[in-house]
Every structure is written in C-alpha cells, then in structure tokens.
Enzyme design. Structure first.
Site, short mmCIF file in Angstrom:
data_model
loop_
_atom_site.label_atom_id
_atom_site.label_comp_id
_atom_site.label_asym_id
_atom_site.label_seq_id
_atom_site.Cartn_x
_atom_site.Cartn_y
_atom_site.Cartn_z
N ASP A 17 -13.10 18.49 -12.43
CA ASP A 17 -14.19 17.93 -13.25
C ASP A 17 -13.99 18.17 -14.73
O ASP A 17 -14.95 18.27 -15.49
CB ASP A 17 -15.57 18.49 -12.82
CG ASP A 17 -15.78 18.39 -11.33
OD1 ASP A 17 -15.50 17.32 -10.79
OD2 ASP A 17 -16.21 19.38 -10.72
N GLU A 18 -12.76 18.25 -15.19
CA GLU A 18 -12.49 18.55 -16.60
C GLU A 18 -12.62 17.31 -17.49
O GLU A 18 -12.57 17.43 -18.72
CB GLU A 18 -11.08 19.12 -16.78
CG GLU A 18 -10.82 20.45 -16.09
CD GLU A 18 -10.28 20.27 -14.69
OE1 GLU A 18 -10.30 19.11 -14.18
OE2 GLU A 18 -9.85 21.27 -14.09
N ASN A 45 -12.58 13.16 -2.17
CA ASN A 45 -13.28 14.35 -2.68
C ASN A 45 -13.32 14.33 -4.21
O ASN A 45 -14.13 15.01 -4.83
CB ASN A 45 -12.61 15.66 -2.18
CG ASN A 45 -11.11 15.71 -2.44
OD1 ASN A 45 -10.50 14.71 -2.79
ND2 ASN A 45 -10.52 16.87 -2.26
N ALA A 46 -12.45 13.55 -4.83
CA ALA A 46 -12.42 13.47 -6.29
C ALA A 46 -13.48 12.48 -6.78
O ALA A 46 -13.88 11.59 -6.05
CB ALA A 46 -11.04 13.01 -6.76
N GLY A 47 -13.91 12.66 -7.99
CA GLY A 47 -14.85 11.71 -8.58
C GLY A 47 -14.57 11.60 -10.05
O GLY A 47 -14.92 12.49 -10.82
N HIS A 48 -13.85 10.56 -10.45
CA HIS A 48 -13.50 10.40 -11.85
C HIS A 48 -14.51 9.46 -12.51
O HIS A 48 -14.64 8.31 -12.11
CB HIS A 48 -12.07 9.86 -11.98
CG HIS A 48 -11.04 10.87 -11.60
ND1 HIS A 48 -9.71 10.60 -11.46
CD2 HIS A 48 -11.17 12.20 -11.35
CE1 HIS A 48 -9.06 11.70 -11.13
NE2 HIS A 48 -9.93 12.68 -11.05
N GLY A 91 -23.23 15.28 -6.02
CA GLY A 91 -24.46 15.45 -6.80
C GLY A 91 -24.87 16.91 -6.96
O GLY A 91 -25.91 17.21 -7.54
N ARG A 92 -24.07 17.83 -6.41
CA ARG A 92 -24.44 19.25 -6.50
C ARG A 92 -24.41 19.72 -7.95
O ARG A 92 -23.53 19.31 -8.71
CB ARG A 92 -23.42 20.12 -5.74
CG ARG A 92 -23.48 19.97 -4.25
CD ARG A 92 -22.45 20.84 -3.57
NE ARG A 92 -21.10 20.33 -3.73
CZ ARG A 92 -20.01 20.91 -3.21
NH1 ARG A 92 -20.13 22.02 -2.52
NH2 ARG A 92 -18.81 20.39 -3.38
N ARG A 134 -23.26 21.79 -10.93
CA ARG A 134 -22.05 22.60 -11.12
C ARG A 134 -22.42 23.95 -11.71
O ARG A 134 -23.36 24.04 -12.51
CB ARG A 134 -21.09 21.88 -12.07
CG ARG A 134 -20.57 20.59 -11.48
CD ARG A 134 -19.62 19.88 -12.43
NE ARG A 134 -19.22 18.59 -11.88
CZ ARG A 134 -19.05 17.48 -12.59
NH1 ARG A 134 -19.21 17.48 -13.90
NH2 ARG A 134 -18.70 16.36 -12.00
N ASP A 139 -18.33 18.34 -27.71
CA ASP A 139 -19.67 18.02 -28.24
C ASP A 139 -20.78 18.73 -27.48
O ASP A 139 -21.87 18.94 -28.03
CB ASP A 139 -19.89 16.50 -28.18
CG ASP A 139 -19.67 15.97 -26.77
OD1 ASP A 139 -18.53 16.11 -26.27
OD2 ASP A 139 -20.63 15.45 -26.16
N GLY A 173 -17.19 13.07 -26.55
CA GLY A 173 -18.28 12.27 -25.99
C GLY A 173 -17.75 11.49 -24.81
O GLY A 173 -16.55 11.49 -24.54
#
Ligand code: IMP
Length: 426
Positions: free
Chosen positions: A18-19, A43-46, A304-305, A307, A335, A417
């Site tokens: 999630d970077e 499992n990834a979400g970009h 949706g957990r 972090r 930012d 941003g």
C-alpha cells in the site's frame, strides 16, 4: 526513468504494501511500452485517480489506463478469473479499451472458489489476517504440484479431471478444519467452461513476449504487488503473503532472466502503514495514528480494513533497499504530513537494551524491538502544488534528505497527492 541503458525496470513496495505503487506505475507507464504484474493476485489493490475517477485495480497492471501500453499478467501471479473479468468490464464501462493490450501467461495458476473457501476456513489465515482471496491455498497448490494453470483450460477434459481431484481434496481439508462449507464440483466445472472462452484468447507465452520486447529495446515496467516486508522469504514471517514480493521475484514471475533487469525503484510512504496482523515497530500512539489514517485515507483497497499507521521506519526501508537491490526510492504521500508540527523517524531499533540496526529474523524479536526516534520539525504548509524539489518547504526537503541518508538509496520521485500531476521527479 528510461534511457538508452535502462529499458527494463522493476517497481516494488519497500514497506508492508500500500505504498502507492499504483499511482507511481500509472505515472511511469506513460513512458513504458509494456507493464507486467509478476506475483500475488487479487489480494493487491492498486488505486489510481484520474480526474474525478478512482480506479482500483487488483490484477490488471495499472499501465492499462494508458492507451499505448501493453499489459501482461505473468506466470508468478495466481489469477482469479472472475475478478479479472469484473475488472475488465468495469474498465470497459469507463471507456478504457483493452482490446489487444492484455495478455496472461499460460503458465499462471488459477485461484478457484475452493481456494477461497479454504482461506476463509483456515484458523491460520484468521491469525495472519489474510485478505481472504484464496492466495495462500492457491500458492500451496502450486508448490504442492497440484495447481490448475491457464493452459489446462485448453484441454477441457483434462481440466475436468484435475478439478474433480482438487475439489475432492479441498472438501477433505474443509472437513478436517471442521468447516461446514463444501466446494461443489459441478459448479467448478461450469465456472471453468464459462470462463475458458474468454480467458484463452488472452493466454500467451508471456515470457517469450517479454523476451522479444526486451531484445527490441522496448521499455518494460515490472510492477510488484504488496511490499518487501510481506515477502514469503524476507518478510515478517509468518505474517507475510505467499509470494516473493521483492525484486528477485520479478524475473521468476515474469519469465525473464535477472540480467534483463536494469534497475529497481522502491516505493515508500513518507510514514508507515500495515494491514493484517504482525509486528509494526513504529506504530504511532492512537491520536497520531488516527490522524495519519484520516489524512492518508488509510483503509485497505481490497478489504476496507483500517490500516495500522506509524512513523517512517528506516530499519525497514534500509533492509528493503538491501534485499531488493534498490537503485532509487519513490517517496509517496508526503502531503499527508503537511499539518504535523513534529514528525518522528525511527532510525534504528534497540533490542534488550542493545542497538539493533538490522531486521531480526524472528517475528517475536521484531515484536520486542524499541525504535530509536529522532524528531523532525514539520513544515506545516501544503505541498500538493509542488512540482520541483525547490517548491517544497525547506523542512520537507530536509526530511526527504534524511530518509534518503537513512535508507541508503537516492530519492528519485516524491508524490504529493493522489492526482497524476502531483509528482516531483528529482
Ligand atoms: P494474503 O496475501 O491474502 O494471504 O494475506 C497475507 C498478509 O498479506 C495479510 O497480512 C494481508 O493483509 C497482507 N496483504 C496481502 N496483500 C496486501 C496488499 O496488497 N497490501 C497490503 N497488505 C497485503
């Protein structure tokens, strides 16, 4: 990024995922010819924001949002076909034409409903806090040499036989786990019969495609998912995912040799987050954590957990720089720190009172380390409009200099941003 000598680059997460790789890859893909996913799966979400539209891509490389870019899902990915088609449909509905631009390795393994049932029923998955997408069980089948691959769909009879065996085995395991759920063989057969006509036209010898592209000096971006500390070998085992998220996995998972890779860009947030369970040494006290979460929108793109959030951990990034061979860093979400009067950075750990500068192998030890913090003055000015380093407040530049010094890799990009244009190239 790309030049005459640099045509094949890997982009990896250098923390716990999630970077902001999705945005980075989206920006860099503008200059690429091919973008490749090489491990992980749904499992990834970009997350990529274009104008007012937010795209969350799980399996399709974020390069797909650029019309001239060809995207490949490599052999190292465990592919969830239904999710892939939902993702494709959603792209089409939003006017993105993918025809002739997406190829899937015929050696990629499939994630099927029984994998998800096993993930959900497993006590171990609960303990680790997996995404529940069947990733672990699918990789277990791959390495247990009982996986079903895209190429198996070319022979329906063969796929049916494999399925019958795998579904039977899954049901035995479910029974052992005292789950009342059962996988249904007929449903699985019908699913594959339905998916095969759409999946097979996309199937290709992806390694060969890539090999030819690299030989022709086309520009290739290999897009990692998750982050170094979730790598099955180098991460905070057992609180990891089931694939090699580090740059070494790029060659294996894309089907090319390591000598084809010219550089590795590590993406890090200007602070740290983690979803799922396992130690997070620089986790911030509640008020700071909440503030980081709210300002950074730190909720899992897949589950949706919320972090877990904390300060930049230089021990983590130094380690990630080493195991990935990072040639550059991209610092994202600077930012988010704009309003903090003071910002902490964990420079190293102490373990049992002794200095500890390297990542311990035991997760139990990582749970006991005490980060050594240094305090930086915040800049308390918005940075979202900066497009050159010189546009940043001097305190923000000092902060970046320090991250670079502690991590041992040069900062090449700074994201300020969510929008495409909110990026500084150093
Ligand atoms: P799995 O990959 O679903 O088996 O989950 C294993 C661990 O990796 C859990 O802690 C997940 O929360 C974490 N994880 C998996 N994918 C991602 C991701 O894309 N970002 C962050 N964490 C992830």
């Amino acid at each position: 990024m790309f030049d005459a000598k640099t045509t094949c680059m890997v982009v990896v997460g250098a923390q716990w995922g999630d970077e902001g790789k999705g945005k980075l890859v989206d920006v860099l893909a503008e200059r690429a010819d091919l973008v490749v996913r090489y491990q992980g799966g749904a499992n990834a979400g970009h997350t990529v924001v274009i104008g007012d539209t937010q795209f969350i891509l799980r399996q399709i490389p974020s390069g797909i949002l650029h019309s001239g870019v060809t995207c490949i899902i490599g052999n190292g990915v465990v592919l969830e076909p239904e999710n892939l088609f939902a993702e494709l449909d959603s792209l089409h509905q939003r006017g993105i034409d993918t025809a002739g631009r997406l190829f899937i390795s015929d050696r990629a393994h499939l994630v099927l409903p029984y994998h998800k049932l096993l993930d959900a029923a497993s006590e171990k998955s609960q303990k680790l806090g997996t995404t529940g997408r069947g990733i672990g069980p699918a990789y277990e089948d791959k390495y247990g040499r009982r996986g079903i691959r895209v190429t198996d769909l070319r022979r329906v009879e063969c796929a049916r036989m494999l399925l019958s065996d795998r579904v039977h085995r899954a049901n035995q395991l479910l029974q052992l786990m005292e789950s009342t759920e059962r996988a249904d063989l007929d449903e699985h057969v019908r699913l594959l019969e339905r998916l095969a006509p759409r999946l097979l036209p996309l199937a290709a010898d992806a390694g060969l495609l890539l090999h030819r592209a690299i030989k022709d000096r086309r520009r290739v971006l290999l897009e990692g998912a998750q982050g170094a500390l979730l790598d099955v070998d180098h991460g905070t085992y057992p609180y990891v995912t089931s694939s090699n998220t580090t740059a070494g996995g790029a060659a294996v998972g894309a089907g090319i040799g390591p000598t084809a890779i010219d550089g590795v860009l590590g993406v890090v947030k200007a602070y740290t987050t983690r979803v799922g369970n396992g130690p997070l040494p620089t986790e911030a006290p509640a008020p700071y954590e909440q503030r980081l979460r709210e300002l950074g929108g730190e909720f899992g793109a897949v589950t949706g957990r919320p972090r877990r959030c904390g300060w930049f951990d230089a021990t983590v990034v130094r380690y990630a720089a080493r195991v990935n061979g990072l040639t550059g860093l991209a610092v994202t979400k600077l930012d988010v720190l704009d309003s903090f009067p003071e910002i902490q950075v964990g420079t190293m750990y102490r373990l049992g009172g002794e200095p500890c500068e390297e990542m311990p192998a035991e997760v139990e030890a990582l749970g006991r380390v005490e980060p050594v913090y240094e305090t930086h003055a915040g800049w308390q000015r918005p940075t979202g409009t900066a497009r050159r380093l010189a546009d940043l407040p001097s305190a923000a530049r000092s902060y970046l200099d320090r991250l670079q010094e502690l991590s041992g890799a040069p900062v090449r990009y700074v994201s300020v941003g969510t929008r495409r244009d909110q990026i500084i190239e150093v």
